[in-house]
Design a protein around this motif. Sequence first.
Motif, short mmCIF file in Angstrom:
data_model
loop_
_atom_site.label_atom_id
_atom_site.label_comp_id
_atom_site.label_asym_id
_atom_site.label_seq_id
_atom_site.Cartn_x
_atom_site.Cartn_y
_atom_site.Cartn_z
N GLU A 226 -46.12 -27.69 -44.49
CA GLU A 226 -46.71 -27.46 -45.81
C GLU A 226 -47.34 -26.08 -45.91
O GLU A 226 -47.64 -25.60 -46.98
CB GLU A 226 -47.74 -28.53 -46.17
N ALA A 227 -47.55 -25.42 -44.78
CA ALA A 227 -48.13 -24.08 -44.84
C ALA A 227 -47.08 -22.98 -44.83
O ALA A 227 -47.32 -21.87 -45.24
CB ALA A 227 -49.10 -23.86 -43.69
N ALA B 190 -43.09 -23.74 -44.29
CA ALA B 190 -41.67 -24.04 -44.10
C ALA B 190 -40.77 -23.27 -45.04
O ALA B 190 -39.72 -22.78 -44.64
CB ALA B 190 -41.44 -25.53 -44.28
N GLU B 191 -41.16 -23.15 -46.30
CA GLU B 191 -40.24 -22.54 -47.25
C GLU B 191 -40.22 -21.02 -47.18
O GLU B 191 -39.23 -20.40 -47.51
CB GLU B 191 -40.61 -22.96 -48.68
N MET B 192 -41.35 -20.42 -46.80
CA MET B 192 -41.43 -18.97 -46.89
C MET B 192 -41.11 -18.29 -45.57
O MET B 192 -41.06 -17.09 -45.51
CB MET B 192 -42.84 -18.57 -47.31
N ASP C 14 -35.17 -31.72 -36.56
CA ASP C 14 -36.00 -31.60 -37.77
C ASP C 14 -37.07 -32.70 -37.80
O ASP C 14 -38.22 -32.45 -38.15
CB ASP C 14 -35.13 -31.75 -39.04
N TRP D 223 -39.32 -20.03 -54.29
CA TRP D 223 -40.65 -19.38 -54.31
C TRP D 223 -41.65 -20.26 -55.05
O TRP D 223 -42.80 -20.37 -54.62
CB TRP D 223 -40.55 -18.01 -54.99
N PHE E 220 -41.73 -23.40 -55.21
CA PHE E 220 -42.08 -24.56 -54.40
C PHE E 220 -42.83 -24.21 -53.11
O PHE E 220 -43.27 -25.12 -52.40
CB PHE E 220 -40.82 -25.35 -54.02
N SER E 221 -42.93 -22.94 -52.81
CA SER E 221 -43.65 -22.59 -51.58
C SER E 221 -45.03 -23.21 -51.61
O SER E 221 -45.79 -23.02 -52.55
CB SER E 221 -43.77 -21.07 -51.48
N SER E 222 -45.34 -23.94 -50.53
CA SER E 222 -46.58 -24.71 -50.59
C SER E 222 -47.83 -23.84 -50.50
O SER E 222 -48.84 -24.14 -51.10
CB SER E 222 -46.59 -25.74 -49.48
N ASP E 223 -47.72 -22.73 -49.78
CA ASP E 223 -48.91 -21.91 -49.60
C ASP E 223 -49.09 -20.90 -50.73
O ASP E 223 -50.20 -20.67 -51.20
CB ASP E 223 -48.83 -21.18 -48.26
N PHE E 224 -47.97 -20.30 -51.16
CA PHE E 224 -48.07 -19.22 -52.12
C PHE E 224 -47.41 -19.55 -53.46
O PHE E 224 -47.46 -18.76 -54.38
CB PHE E 224 -47.39 -17.95 -51.57
N PRO F 114 -47.81 -30.77 -51.78
CA PRO F 114 -47.10 -31.02 -50.52
C PRO F 114 -46.18 -29.85 -50.14
O PRO F 114 -46.06 -28.89 -50.90
CB PRO F 114 -46.25 -32.25 -50.84
N ALA F 115 -45.54 -29.97 -48.99
CA ALA F 115 -44.50 -29.02 -48.61
C ALA F 115 -43.23 -29.50 -49.29
O ALA F 115 -42.47 -30.27 -48.73
CB ALA F 115 -44.33 -29.02 -47.10
N TRP F 116 -43.03 -29.04 -50.51
CA TRP F 116 -41.96 -29.61 -51.33
C TRP F 116 -40.62 -29.64 -50.62
O TRP F 116 -39.94 -30.66 -50.62
CB TRP F 116 -41.84 -28.80 -52.63
N LEU F 117 -40.24 -28.51 -50.07
CA LEU F 117 -38.90 -28.46 -49.48
C LEU F 117 -38.91 -28.74 -47.98
O LEU F 117 -37.86 -28.82 -47.35
CB LEU F 117 -38.27 -27.08 -49.73
N GLY F 118 -40.09 -28.89 -47.41
CA GLY F 118 -40.18 -29.13 -45.97
C GLY F 118 -40.52 -30.57 -45.64
O GLY F 118 -40.78 -30.90 -44.49
N LYS G 209 -39.55 -34.73 -45.99
CA LYS G 209 -38.49 -35.70 -46.29
C LYS G 209 -38.78 -36.45 -47.58
O LYS G 209 -37.90 -36.84 -48.32
CB LYS G 209 -38.40 -36.72 -45.14
N VAL G 210 -40.07 -36.66 -47.84
CA VAL G 210 -40.47 -37.44 -49.01
C VAL G 210 -40.36 -36.63 -50.29
O VAL G 210 -39.92 -37.15 -51.32
CB VAL G 210 -41.93 -37.93 -48.82
N PRO H 26 -35.04 -31.26 -44.94
CA PRO H 26 -35.20 -31.48 -43.50
C PRO H 26 -34.62 -32.83 -43.08
O PRO H 26 -34.67 -33.78 -43.86
CB PRO H 26 -36.73 -31.49 -43.33
#
Lengths: 446, 315
Positions: free
Chosen positions: A269-270, A272-274, A413, B142, B144-148, B163-167, B169-170, B255
């Motif tokens: 959540e911190a 993964a995407e970036m 994963d 971008w 969906f990035s959870s932090d930024f 949440p970590a949208w793309l990271g 499973k849920v 994931p």
Amino acid sequence: MSKKINMSRRDFLRLTGMSSLAAGVYTLPGVGSVLAQDDQEVTIFFWDGPPLIGIREKALAPFDDAYPGCKLNFTSVPGGPNQGYNDKLFTGLAAGIPPDVFIIEIGLLPQFLKDDLLLDLKPYVDADDYDLSQFPDLAIEAYTHEGGIYGMPDNVASIAIFYNQDLFEEAGAMLPTAQWDDEGWTVDDFFNSCEALTKTDANGNTTQWACDVTGWDKVWQTWVRIFGGQLVDDPFFPTECALNEAGAVEGLQFYADLRWEYGFAPRPEAMAEMGTGALMQTGRLGMFYSGSWAFPNYREADFNIALGHYPSGPGGRANYVYYYPLVVPKTTQVPECAWNLLKFFNGPAMETIIREGGLQGTSFAEQEKWFVTDPLPPANKHVMLDAARHFVAPDPVLTNWGEITQIMQAQIDLLLIGEERDAKVVCDEIVRQVNPLIAEGQWRTG
Amino acid sequence: MSLAQFVKNQSGFANLSISYQRGETLLAWAMVSPWVAGFLLLTAFPMVASLALSFFKWNILSPPEYVGLANYHKLFFSDPLPMHSLKITVIFSLASIPLNIVFGLVIAMLLNTNIRGLAVFRTIYYLPAILSGVAVAILWQWIFSSDFGLLNTALRIFGIEGPAWLGSKVWVLPAFVIMRLWSVGGGMIIYLAGLQAIPTDLYEAAEIDGANWWQRIFSITLPMLSPTIFFQLITGVIFTMQIFTETFIMTDGGPANASLFYLLYLYRQAFQNFKMGYASALAWVFFLAILLLTIILFATAKFWVYYEAESEEDN
């Protein structure tokens, strides 16, 4: 004074038809080049995007002058193997008109060898007394099959730890070693450095992380090797998956625990995407893993960045090095020019490519001369060369290794996103799913 | 004029007429021939070829090897991923299609009123529908990035830690559903056209009869719009089940295969693992599944889709 030409519709159609026919005949393989001149056109395919596409093209441009009679046709399909390159390559192969030289993923080489599609370069190597010792032994061994040599390296790209030296010094943490045979910088040292680097605020929220836990297969595979594990029983003649053996399980558990047990690495959540870039650039991450392609991102960093090796563990120090080959199809009409192009690429062209910051390079001598001496950040570039010299972990030679890694990755994963905390469970499941595929992908016996 | 001459003249006219008709027919065929040739060469032939290929093992590099029904057997009985990916695709579709229909309709109704700057609003809502799929995917990566990312930043304003949208499973499937809602403008335009085709006298008559807003919606708007909704449903099912670009760019199925949609799995088999025969079998099963679903939807149409023309014929 211009003279008006009267042409009937029928004449116009005849002229158009004949022009189309002539154009069609001209484009038939070989006809155009014969009609145009005596030069033999040699086509090369890469998958680079900017800036490497321009660097390579510029570096290869003098080829025509260096080898009169050969004419280079340079093509690049940007985006990497799975973004259109393989489609174009395989369509050409299926149609019987592949390029004369092309790059492939190392995982595809066994299938190409099994189907006997590639030109054996050994006669050319022998005739020119070409020095193969300038390349990593293991890469050449991977390109070798039944005495023949079926590829030359496109690049030797090592993965190393990139670290923010300022953060390490501020935390009083041990720096990653830049010497391969250093007895220090063990897994324990790595752990201690991570502990020192990780910072939390008054509310217990992490404000600075020590390291990255990425799903990148080459990184988790390296951690498997550091702890003495391996992916398969024998990489050159694999018969079964070895990921559920003690060393492999321990390595993966340690790697996942860096995030979930100890909180040294950001959770999904911190970041993964970036990816890691933003955290590193903003000084919130101590170290991450990457290759020379990441150098340009840190040329103007406002902190000191350097390279170090992975720590050593029960399995010693480990690494991963990309060693994708450039190959020549058996059906090429211009084998001499193709071989000359390979030599030119790994010779004068490679010097330009390295100096312009395009690649790590192929031969050790060139890397030492041009890559290691580059004064721009990051520091300790010889770590990459060291890693290439000590490279001992080839990809398993199977015709379906790519498919197997997809299966492995889905399970890994689960471990890395915290859905499954026990590495043994994940590894057992991988072995269960992968072993039948290994049997399917075997194509030669030891 | 003799009878014989008259008959001759008539038959000459008939011949002329037949020749004219034949010319017209030939011209018509000539006009459509580029499309027909394109269809036969680029669609029909590859479809037939892929059906044949589905009974072969073929990696492009070596000659095809006949394997009978082995690819279909593997698909249904030994490989768990086709059914897993189909399940994910169906779940996504079940969430995405109704939401897209409802949101598209609601926005179209809002933009069917007389407000200032209507054209600007309509353009704004329609704009995302014309953007390239790849550009949209990167943009949403971008967001969906959870932090930024914009989404979690907005949630943080309300004290919610996204949440970590793309990271996760849920959350990865809901993320794709939200993303698809963004391009609801494409459907909105069609609903808008449908809404404007509803005769205003129906509303006037209903108002005189004392119908309130809800009654007008459920008794006039929705029935009169049902052919449009039906069209959107059919095309929505086909479009949504074919989701590919977003997951290919943003998650590559992860994931842990949580966003491994069917077409991505098919793509992997065809163009990453080079199992063309197996990929063809996957494609045909998917084609038949969508065809079956479409037939079922057409069969239900008679219960809820109102065609004014048919109704007039009945009367």
